[in-house]
Design an enzyme around this catalytic site. Structure first.
Site, PDB file in Angstrom:
ATOM      1  N   LYS A  16      -5.752  -2.147  -0.468  1.00 48.98           N
ATOM      2  CA  LYS A  16      -5.834  -2.153  -1.940  1.00 48.98           C
ATOM      3  C   LYS A  16      -4.869  -3.170  -2.535  1.00 48.98           C
ATOM      4  O   LYS A  16      -5.211  -3.905  -3.458  1.00 48.98           O
ATOM      5  CB  LYS A  16      -5.511  -0.748  -2.499  1.00 48.98           C
ATOM      6  CG  LYS A  16      -6.489   0.325  -2.058  1.00 48.98           C
ATOM      7  CD  LYS A  16      -6.078   1.706  -2.524  1.00 48.98           C
ATOM      8  CE  LYS A  16      -4.832   2.225  -1.879  1.00 48.98           C
ATOM      9  NZ  LYS A  16      -4.943   2.516  -0.431  1.00 48.98           N
ATOM     10  N   HIS A  41       1.761  -0.683  -0.637  1.00 49.40           N
ATOM     11  CA  HIS A  41       0.730  -1.697  -0.862  1.00 49.40           C
ATOM     12  C   HIS A  41       1.278  -3.070  -0.488  1.00 49.40           C
ATOM     13  O   HIS A  41       2.282  -3.514  -1.042  1.00 49.40           O
ATOM     14  CB  HIS A  41       0.270  -1.665  -2.325  1.00 49.40           C
ATOM     15  CG  HIS A  41      -0.397  -0.362  -2.688  1.00 49.40           C
ATOM     16  ND1 HIS A  41      -0.855  -0.086  -3.941  1.00 49.40           N
ATOM     17  CD2 HIS A  41      -0.694   0.730  -1.941  1.00 49.40           C
ATOM     18  CE1 HIS A  41      -1.404   1.127  -3.950  1.00 49.40           C
ATOM     19  NE2 HIS A  41      -1.301   1.641  -2.741  1.00 49.40           N
ATOM     20  N   GLN A 224      -3.522   5.687  -2.296  1.00 44.71           N
ATOM     21  CA  GLN A 224      -4.149   6.557  -1.289  1.00 44.71           C
ATOM     22  C   GLN A 224      -5.649   6.240  -1.169  1.00 44.71           C
ATOM     23  O   GLN A 224      -6.041   5.107  -1.363  1.00 44.71           O
ATOM     24  CB  GLN A 224      -3.896   8.046  -1.596  1.00 44.71           C
ATOM     25  CG  GLN A 224      -2.434   8.480  -1.404  1.00 44.71           C
ATOM     26  CD  GLN A 224      -1.515   8.146  -2.545  1.00 44.71           C
ATOM     27  OE1 GLN A 224      -1.811   8.458  -3.691  1.00 44.71           O
ATOM     28  NE2 GLN A 224      -0.408   7.519  -2.269  1.00 44.71           N
TER      29      GLN A 224
HETATM   30  P1  GDP Z   1      -3.019  -0.423   0.894  1.00 44.75           P
HETATM   31  O1  GDP Z   1      -2.134   0.766   0.982  1.00 44.75           O
HETATM   32  O2  GDP Z   1      -4.446  -0.047   0.710  1.00 44.75           O
HETATM   33  O3  GDP Z   1      -2.560  -1.431  -0.104  1.00 44.75           O
HETATM   34  O4  GDP Z   1      -2.962  -1.126   2.330  1.00 44.75           O
HETATM   35  P2  GDP Z   1      -1.622  -1.414   3.184  1.00 44.75           P
HETATM   36  O5  GDP Z   1      -0.894  -2.543   2.586  1.00 44.75           O
HETATM   37  O6  GDP Z   1      -0.877  -0.154   3.423  1.00 44.75           O
HETATM   38  O7  GDP Z   1      -2.272  -1.788   4.584  1.00 44.75           O
HETATM   39  C1  GDP Z   1      -3.132  -2.851   4.732  1.00 44.75           C
HETATM   40  C2  GDP Z   1      -2.541  -3.808   5.773  1.00 44.75           C
HETATM   41  O8  GDP Z   1      -3.532  -4.720   6.176  1.00 44.75           O
HETATM   42  C3  GDP Z   1      -1.413  -4.662   5.208  1.00 44.75           C
HETATM   43  O9  GDP Z   1      -0.521  -4.957   6.248  1.00 44.75           O
HETATM   44  C4  GDP Z   1      -2.132  -5.934   4.745  1.00 44.75           C
HETATM   45  O10 GDP Z   1      -1.299  -7.080   4.731  1.00 44.75           O
HETATM   46  C5  GDP Z   1      -3.183  -6.047   5.817  1.00 44.75           C
HETATM   47  N1  GDP Z   1      -4.452  -6.681   5.392  1.00 44.75           N
HETATM   48  C6  GDP Z   1      -5.112  -6.580   4.218  1.00 44.75           C
HETATM   49  N2  GDP Z   1      -6.296  -7.227   4.272  1.00 44.75           N
HETATM   50  C7  GDP Z   1      -6.377  -7.741   5.515  1.00 44.75           C
HETATM   51  C8  GDP Z   1      -7.386  -8.494   6.204  1.00 44.75           C
HETATM   52  O11 GDP Z   1      -8.457  -8.798   5.685  1.00 44.75           O
HETATM   53  N3  GDP Z   1      -7.114  -8.830   7.497  1.00 44.75           N
HETATM   54  C9  GDP Z   1      -5.959  -8.483   8.113  1.00 44.75           C
HETATM   55  N4  GDP Z   1      -5.784  -8.860   9.387  1.00 44.75           N
HETATM   56  N5  GDP Z   1      -4.994  -7.782   7.504  1.00 44.75           N
HETATM   57  C10 GDP Z   1      -5.206  -7.410   6.230  1.00 44.75           C
HETATM   58  P1  IMO Z   2      -1.617   3.990   0.233  1.00 46.40           P
HETATM   59  O1  IMO Z   2      -1.600   3.921  -1.264  1.00 46.40           O
HETATM   60  C1  IMO Z   2      -2.218   6.439   3.778  1.00 46.40           C
HETATM   61  C2  IMO Z   2      -1.067  10.661   3.475  1.00 46.40           C
HETATM   62  C3  IMO Z   2       0.098  11.112   4.320  1.00 46.40           C
HETATM   63  C4  IMO Z   2      -0.327  12.545   4.615  1.00 46.40           C
HETATM   64  C5  IMO Z   2      -0.953  12.975   3.287  1.00 46.40           C
HETATM   65  C6  IMO Z   2      -0.017  13.739   2.359  1.00 46.40           C
HETATM   66  O2  IMO Z   2      -0.635   3.096   0.887  1.00 46.40           O
HETATM   67  O3  IMO Z   2      -2.997   3.869   0.756  1.00 46.40           O
HETATM   68  P2  IMO Z   2       1.984  12.980   0.778  1.00 46.40           P
HETATM   69  O4  IMO Z   2       3.305  12.347   1.110  1.00 46.40           O
HETATM   70  O5  IMO Z   2       1.148  12.206  -0.160  1.00 46.40           O
HETATM   71  O6  IMO Z   2       2.135  14.411   0.349  1.00 46.40           O
HETATM   72  O7  IMO Z   2       1.192  13.031   2.200  1.00 46.40           O
HETATM   73  O8  IMO Z   2      -1.371  11.791   2.644  1.00 46.40           O
HETATM   74  N1  IMO Z   2      -0.797   9.520   2.585  1.00 46.40           N
HETATM   75  C7  IMO Z   2      -1.230   8.266   2.814  1.00 46.40           C
HETATM   76  N2  IMO Z   2      -1.906   7.755   3.870  1.00 46.40           N
HETATM   77  N3  IMO Z   2      -1.917   5.667   2.723  1.00 46.40           N
HETATM   78  C8  IMO Z   2      -1.262   6.177   1.661  1.00 46.40           C
HETATM   79  O9  IMO Z   2      -1.070   5.473   0.524  1.00 46.40           O
HETATM   80  C9  IMO Z   2      -0.860   7.526   1.684  1.00 46.40           C
HETATM   81  N4  IMO Z   2      -0.202   8.326   0.823  1.00 46.40           N
HETATM   82  C10 IMO Z   2      -0.189   9.542   1.386  1.00 46.40           C
HETATM   83  O10 IMO Z   2       0.205  10.338   5.503  1.00 46.40           O
HETATM   84  O11 IMO Z   2      -1.326  12.568   5.587  1.00 46.40           O
HETATM   85 MG    MG Z   3      -0.703   1.583   2.258  1.00 45.00          MG
END
Ligand code: GDP
Ligand code: IMO
Ligand code: MG
Length: 428
Positions: A16, A41, A224
């Site tokens: 995201k 994020h 999430q």
């Molecule tokens: P979010 O919580 O939904 O914002 O996602 P996170 O940042 O927690 O996890 C997504 C991970 O995948 C991060 O390390 C990003 O830098 C990485 N990422 C996002 N888009 C891509 C993609 O298209 N390819 C690869 N290889 N990594 C990506």
């Molecule tokens: P983003 O925004 C993935 C999961 C936790 C746990 C459950 C409850 O980065 O996608 P909490 O601390 O919210 O009470 O935990 O939800 N969880 C996530 N898993 N990405 C997240 O956020 C999360 N935020 C909470 O691992 O299973």
């Molecule tokens: Mg995340």
């Protein structure tokens, strides 16, 4: 004029942050409307990585960032994040960041209760991020919460803490066998937070309303994912807020008629952190390969993410629950080099086929995925910027997702960097 909501369709970490950062170019304001610093994020711009937990991912595009009333805010984490961004040369003063006066505050006892409960629950734990998110929303619902508007009034704040802390300390000591907390320490700590954050606190519903009336565009950033939603997710293995698009209105203070599009972020496979059923989970070398190639470690807790195949039963649920108008498929590059790819199209349960995501967790845990197998691709797709440039098998994979969940793919992400993206149809 467009106002777009971005939500996760799976169990979080779909990418995201990357897509919000990318689309923020076209927005004037970016708003977080739920969750707290359980979110992590990630944005990668010019090879530099930024992880935000509370500040909306529009900050790198220098947009006005708002933290809505639906968010629970840990002031210590927010101040750290402000310092971190400032140290990276990103201006994040009160003209750039505003916090809703109605947002609830995460207090030290919320974190302590979260951690102590998880410890006490042993293998029945939820696997929370331990950030005090659940206990904070719990207090909001039982009217024991404290909002920023109360933090700004030191007399009211002390009165509230005095009443609430007695109950929390009793519970911590006698039920959770945990340490208790000191009233004066909390008051001193939060007095300092109040002073530092006061310039940021405002009525963000008015800020958004005025912006919309002035023809500005708003991007609402979900945290999430749909299957972690408190109502619609895999309860009780969920987070404590509504993560679906409908909550963008409630958590920011605007009416639903303002929303013009809802983009669902779909990781090209599925991951999950924490406990709970996961029908398409992989326990073999392919799962390990995806985990390794996708660097699937939590951005908040560093935990290894569980990995599995793409699950369109989940995605169809997300299309309906969020009213998705389009998809952004992320991390497609990670699947490169896997000979054949499975897509889960239904579940087999007790001799029959299920097409709708079940609410009963015992049923979900017993569901066996039904797979359709597609040919993979071996090419490195990370430098491709046009849909026509993708290998035919990659395009077939995307088309099949569109067919199975009846929603168009608007954006394809082929790497973590902002530029590693194919935009087919910009929702703004
Ligand atoms: P979010 O919580 O939904 O914002 O996602 P996170 O940042 O927690 O996890 C997504 C991970 O995948 C991060 O390390 C990003 O830098 C990485 N990422 C996002 N888009 C891509 C993609 O298209 N390819 C690869 N290889 N990594 C990506
Ligand atoms: P983003 O925004 C993935 C999961 C936790 C746990 C459950 C409850 O980065 O996608 P909490 O601390 O919210 O009470 O935990 O939800 N969880 C996530 N898993 N990405 C997240 O956020 C999360 N935020 C909470 O691992 O299973
Ligand atoms: Mg995340």
């Amino acid at each position: 004029m467009s106002n777009v909501v971005i939500v996760g369709t799976q169990w979080g970490d779909e990418g995201k942050g990357k897509i919000v950062d990318l689309l923020s170019e076209f927005a004037d304001i970016v708003v977080r409307f739920q969750g707290g610093n359980n979110a992590g994020h990630t944005m990668v711009v010019n090879g530099k990585q930024f992880i935000s937990h509370l500040v909306p991912s529009g900050i790198l595009q220098k947009k006005i960032c708002l933290i809505g009333n639906g968010v629970v805010v840990d002031p210590a984490v927010l101040l750290e994040e402000i310092d971190y961004l400032n140290s990276k040369g990103i201006d994040i003063g009160p003209e750039k960041l505003r916090i809703s006066e109605k947002a609830h505050i995460i207090m030290p006892y919320h974190k302590q209760v979260d951690l102590a409960r998880e410890k006490m629950n042993g293998d029945k734990k939820i696997g929370t991020t331990g950030r005090g998110i659940g206990p904070s929303y719990e207090d909001k619902a039982t009217r024991r919460g404290i909002r920023f508007v109360e933090l700004l009034d030191s007399e009211v704040f002390s009165e509230r803490v005095d009443i609430i802390l007695k109950e929390k300390n009793f519970y911590l000591k006698n039920y959770l066998s945990s340490d208790t907390l000191d009233f004066n320490e909390i008051i001193d700590l939060y007095k300092n937070y109040s002073k530092k954050l006061a310039p940021y606190i405002t009525n963000i519903s008015i800020v958004i309303d005025e912006a919309i009336k002035a023809g500005k565009q708003i991007l609402f950033e979900g945290a999430q994912g749909t299957h972690l939603d408190i109502d619609h997710g895999t309860y009780p293995y969920v987070t404590s807020s509504n993560t679906v698009s409908g909550n963008a209105c409630c958590g920011a203070g605007i009416g639903p008629k303002e929303i013009t599009g809802v983009i669902g972020i779909v990781k090209a496979y599925t991951t999950r952190v924490g406990q709970g059923p996961f029908p398409a989970e992989l326990f073999d070398a392919t799962g390990d390969k995806i985990q390794k190639n996708g660097a699937e470690f939590g951005a908040t807790t560093g935990r290894k993410r569980r990995c599995g195949w793409l699950d369109t039963v989940m995605l169809r649920n997300s299309v309906r629950l969020n009213g998705l108008t389009g998809l952004a498929v992320t991390k497609l590059d990670v699947l490169g080099g896997i000979k054949s790819l499975n897509i889960c199209t239904g579940y087999e349960y007790d001799g029959s086929i299920i097409h709708d995501f079940p609410a009963n967790l015992k049923v979900l845990a017993a569901c066996k995925p039904i797979y359709e197998t597609m040919l993979g691709w071996s090419e490195d797709i990370s430098s491709i910027r046009k849909i026509e440039g993708l290998p035919q098998n990659t395009r077939n994979y995307l088309s099949r997702i569109e067919e199975l969940i009846k929603t168009p793919v608007n954006i394809v992400s082929v790497g973590p960097g902002r530029d590693e993206t194919i935009v087919i149809n910009n929702p703004f």
